[in-house]
Design a protein around this motif. Structure first.
Motif, short mmCIF file in Angstrom:
data_model
loop_
_atom_site.label_atom_id
_atom_site.label_comp_id
_atom_site.label_asym_id
_atom_site.label_seq_id
_atom_site.Cartn_x
_atom_site.Cartn_y
_atom_site.Cartn_z
N GLU A 137 7.68 6.56 14.16
CA GLU A 137 8.68 7.33 13.42
C GLU A 137 8.72 6.91 11.96
O GLU A 137 8.93 7.74 11.08
CB GLU A 137 10.06 7.13 14.07
CG GLU A 137 10.15 7.67 15.49
CD GLU A 137 11.52 7.43 16.10
OE1 GLU A 137 12.38 6.85 15.40
OE2 GLU A 137 11.73 7.82 17.26
N ASP A 138 8.57 5.62 11.70
CA ASP A 138 8.58 5.11 10.34
C ASP A 138 7.36 4.20 10.16
O ASP A 138 7.31 3.09 10.67
CB ASP A 138 9.86 4.32 10.07
CG ASP A 138 9.91 3.76 8.64
OD1 ASP A 138 9.08 4.18 7.82
OD2 ASP A 138 10.77 2.91 8.36
N SER A 139 6.38 4.71 9.44
CA SER A 139 5.14 3.94 9.25
C SER A 139 5.09 3.26 7.88
O SER A 139 4.04 2.81 7.44
CB SER A 139 3.93 4.86 9.38
OG SER A 139 3.99 5.88 8.40
N SER A 140 6.24 3.17 7.20
CA SER A 140 6.25 2.62 5.85
C SER A 140 5.86 1.15 5.81
O SER A 140 5.28 0.67 4.84
CB SER A 140 7.64 2.80 5.21
OG SER A 140 8.63 2.13 5.99
N MET A 141 6.17 0.38 6.87
CA MET A 141 5.87 -1.03 6.88
C MET A 141 4.40 -1.29 7.18
O MET A 141 3.79 -2.23 6.67
CB MET A 141 6.73 -1.76 7.91
CG MET A 141 6.65 -3.26 7.84
SD MET A 141 7.84 -4.05 8.92
CE MET A 141 7.55 -5.78 8.52
N TYR A 142 3.81 -0.43 8.02
CA TYR A 142 2.39 -0.56 8.37
C TYR A 142 1.72 0.78 8.11
O TYR A 142 1.58 1.60 9.01
CB TYR A 142 2.23 -0.97 9.84
CG TYR A 142 2.92 -2.25 10.20
CD1 TYR A 142 2.32 -3.48 9.95
CD2 TYR A 142 4.17 -2.25 10.79
CE1 TYR A 142 2.95 -4.67 10.28
CE2 TYR A 142 4.81 -3.44 11.13
CZ TYR A 142 4.19 -4.64 10.87
OH TYR A 142 4.82 -5.80 11.20
N ARG A 143 1.30 1.00 6.90
CA ARG A 143 0.86 2.32 6.45
C ARG A 143 -0.36 2.83 7.23
O ARG A 143 -0.56 4.03 7.35
CB ARG A 143 0.51 2.27 4.97
CG ARG A 143 1.69 1.89 4.09
CD ARG A 143 2.39 3.09 3.56
NE ARG A 143 3.52 2.74 2.72
CZ ARG A 143 4.51 3.57 2.46
NH1 ARG A 143 4.51 4.76 3.01
NH2 ARG A 143 5.49 3.21 1.69
N ARG A 144 -1.21 1.95 7.72
CA ARG A 144 -2.45 2.38 8.36
C ARG A 144 -2.34 2.45 9.88
O ARG A 144 -3.34 2.68 10.55
CB ARG A 144 -3.57 1.42 7.97
CG ARG A 144 -3.88 1.42 6.48
CD ARG A 144 -5.07 0.54 6.18
NE ARG A 144 -5.41 0.55 4.76
CZ ARG A 144 -6.42 -0.09 4.22
NH1 ARG A 144 -7.24 -0.80 4.99
NH2 ARG A 144 -6.66 -0.05 2.92
#
Length: 215
Positions: A137-144
């Motif tokens: 839902e939120d990939s901001s911490m682990y972009r890949r």
């Protein structure tokens, strides 16, 4: 082996060096310079405004240091203890390279500093795919990382390094200079592309000096 670290103001090219300190630039790494062989061998590694000098003969190293002092403004930091995130520790057994401080900072940044330990870096039965598993839902911490199974695998890896923050590579003082290499391949193992995953590791005596794994 003797290793020194210095602050280095790189205001002209190493190529200006006259004999007897003329050195060879590395063919694959232009920041590495070497000179001599056997007991006369010395290597110099440059990174921005830092250099590392290593060799087996203290007199040769001191001669190179004096030569550099005559051409550049230098600050001698003594025996190498920390360089580019690597921590260097010495004992009668040899030299150990680790990334303990970097690991602890990584665990703190990811809030895994107080997590439980894991005995292995990854479950060998896990096969990650870009098309399987719930999307994050939120990939901001682990972009890949596209999906939750990837995040679970990363969390497991963080738990493993939490148990081994100071683990590193030992370059034994008693090791031989025999060069050995090993290779392996997992044919067609990528579930997305069906590409093979290959890897190799190279040992100098009992010390691993090079390794990789890729599709």
């Amino acid at each position: 082996m003797v290793i020194y670290s210095r602050k280095f103001i790189w205001n002209c090219q190493w190529d200006i060096n006259p004999p007897p300190h003329q050195a060879s630039r590395g063919a694959l790494d232009y920041s590495l310079f070497t000179k001599g062989s056997g007991n006369e061998f010395v290597a110099l590694l440059v990174y921005v405004d830092d250099i590392v000098i290593t060799g087996s003969n203290l007199q040769v190293i001191e001669s190179l240091k004096s030569f550099l002092h005559s051409h550049f403004k230098l600050k001698d930091l003594g025996n190498l203890k920390y360089f580019l995130g690597l921590e260097i520790a010495r004992s009668h057994n040899g030299i150990v390279l680790s990334q303990r401080q970097y690991v602890l900072q990584l665990l703190e940044d990811t809030r895994f500093l107080a997590c439980k330990h894991a005995a292995m870096p990854m479950d060998p039965k896990v096969r990650l795919s870009s098309f399987e598993g719930e999307l994050l839902e939120d990939s901001s911490m682990y972009r890949r990382l596209p999906r939750k199974p990837h995040l679970t695998a990363i969390h497991h890896l963080l738990q493993y390094i939490k148990a081994t923050p100071g683990q590193g590579l030992l370059f034994s003082a008693d090791s031989s200079l025999q060069l050995r290499a090993y290779a392996d391949a997992d044919w067609g193992s990528c579930p997305d592309s069906r590409k093979s995953i290959t890897g190799f590791c190279v040992f100098l005596g009992d010390s691993m000096v090079s390794w990789t794994a890729k599709k």
